[in-house]
Enzyme design. Structure first.
Site, PDB file in Angstrom:
ATOM      1  N   HIS A 298      -7.860   8.471   2.363  1.00 30.65           N
ATOM      2  CA  HIS A 298      -7.466   9.626   2.668  1.00 30.65           C
ATOM      3  C   HIS A 298      -8.462  10.768   2.524  1.00 30.65           C
ATOM      4  O   HIS A 298      -9.354  10.495   1.564  1.00 30.65           O
ATOM      5  CB  HIS A 298      -6.161   9.818   1.702  1.00 30.65           C
ATOM      6  CG  HIS A 298      -6.605   9.257   0.257  1.00 30.65           C
ATOM      7  ND1 HIS A 298      -6.972   8.192  -0.210  1.00 30.65           N
ATOM      8  CD2 HIS A 298      -6.832  10.173  -0.827  1.00 30.65           C
ATOM      9  CE1 HIS A 298      -7.282   8.244  -1.518  1.00 30.65           C
ATOM     10  NE2 HIS A 298      -7.032   9.364  -2.103  1.00 30.65           N
TER      11      HIS A 298
ATOM     12  N   CYS B   5       0.853  -1.244   0.005  1.00 33.51           N
ATOM     13  CA  CYS B   5      -0.100   0.072   0.120  1.00 33.51           C
ATOM     14  C   CYS B   5       0.869   1.388  -0.036  1.00 33.51           C
ATOM     15  O   CYS B   5       1.726   1.305   0.809  1.00 33.51           O
ATOM     16  CB  CYS B   5      -0.913   0.029   1.155  1.00 33.51           C
ATOM     17  SG  CYS B   5      -1.776   1.542   1.514  1.00 33.51           S
TER      18      CYS B   5
HETATM   19  P1  AMP Z   1      -7.625   9.758  -4.925  1.00 37.79           P
HETATM   20  O1  AMP Z   1      -7.561   9.996  -6.312  1.00 37.79           O
HETATM   21  O2  AMP Z   1      -8.521  10.526  -4.457  1.00 37.79           O
HETATM   22  O3  AMP Z   1      -7.428   8.226  -4.534  1.00 37.79           O
HETATM   23  O4  AMP Z   1      -6.159  10.463  -4.683  1.00 37.79           O
HETATM   24  C1  AMP Z   1      -5.031  10.015  -4.548  1.00 37.79           C
HETATM   25  C2  AMP Z   1      -4.144  11.097  -4.356  1.00 37.79           C
HETATM   26  O5  AMP Z   1      -2.927  10.918  -4.041  1.00 37.79           O
HETATM   27  C3  AMP Z   1      -3.745  11.870  -5.771  1.00 37.79           C
HETATM   28  O6  AMP Z   1      -4.421  13.426  -5.464  1.00 37.79           O
HETATM   29  C4  AMP Z   1      -2.286  11.778  -6.069  1.00 37.79           C
HETATM   30  O7  AMP Z   1      -2.040  12.910  -6.799  1.00 37.79           O
HETATM   31  C5  AMP Z   1      -1.912  11.631  -4.477  1.00 37.79           C
HETATM   32  N1  AMP Z   1      -0.477  10.915  -4.711  1.00 37.79           N
HETATM   33  C6  AMP Z   1      -0.371   9.819  -5.227  1.00 37.79           C
HETATM   34  N2  AMP Z   1       1.048   9.366  -4.873  1.00 37.79           N
HETATM   35  C7  AMP Z   1       1.545  10.208  -4.135  1.00 37.79           C
HETATM   36  C8  AMP Z   1       2.779  10.295  -3.507  1.00 37.79           C
HETATM   37  N3  AMP Z   1       3.707   9.570  -3.503  1.00 37.79           N
HETATM   38  N4  AMP Z   1       2.645  11.191  -2.371  1.00 37.79           N
HETATM   39  C9  AMP Z   1       1.874  12.379  -2.360  1.00 37.79           C
HETATM   40  N5  AMP Z   1       0.681  12.196  -2.933  1.00 37.79           N
HETATM   41  C10 AMP Z   1       0.611  11.280  -3.750  1.00 37.79           C
HETATM   42 ZN    ZN Z   2      -2.377   1.437   3.595  1.00 33.33          ZN
END
Ligand code: AMP
Ligand code: ZN
Length: 112
Positions: free
Chosen positions: A99, A4
């Site tokens: 999140h 994850c």
């Molecule tokens: P969701 O589309 O609601 O699942 O949001 C996932 C979020 O995680 C997106 O806005 C991505 O830009 C963010 N995300 C993905 N990988 C990372 C990372 N390594 N560090 C910070 N944010 C991330």
């Molecule tokens: Zn997790």
């Protein structure tokens, strides 16, 4: 949850720009910000999405909202912000660890 992404970020195995941390949750800047302020707040205990919230584990959600309200005051965006959680692929969820997006710093449209 070894595979994850957000569990690995919480564990420090993948770098992130920390905004806040306590025993129950971790907050870090979104890697692709959609607003001048855009960070994510996640429970440290893995839950896949809002669809896994139950009466037994829901306390962390209230805690996260209290943390967000405090950060809004401390970081100076309490006058206007949005909290979003995408649940399931149809809703655009790409990382399957619960999140909460916190967005602020620009005029936000009615739904995006
Ligand atoms: P969701 O589309 O609601 O699942 O949001 C996932 C979020 O995680 C997106 O806005 C991505 O830009 C963010 N995300 C993905 N990988 C990372 C990372 N390594 N560090 C910070 N944010 C991330
Ligand atoms: Zn997790």
């Amino acid at each position: 949850m070894e595979d994850c992404l957000f569990c690995n970020i919480i564990a420090g195995k993948i770098p992130s720009e920390k905004v806040y941390e306590d025993d129950l949750c971790y907050a870090f800047r979104d890697i692709s910000p959609l607003a001048p302020t855009h960070f994510l707040v996640v429970p440290k205990a893995h839950l896949a999405s809002a669809a896994e919230v139950t009466e037994e584990n829901a306390a962390v959600v209230g805690h996260i909202f209290a943390v967000i309200a405090k950060l809004a005051k401390d970081m100076g965006f309490a006058d206007g912000f949005r909290v979003v959680t995408n649940c399931g692929e149809l809703a655009g969820q790409t990382v399957h660890h619960l999140h909460f997006h916190v967005l602020s710093g620009r005029q936000l449209g009615s739904f995006n």
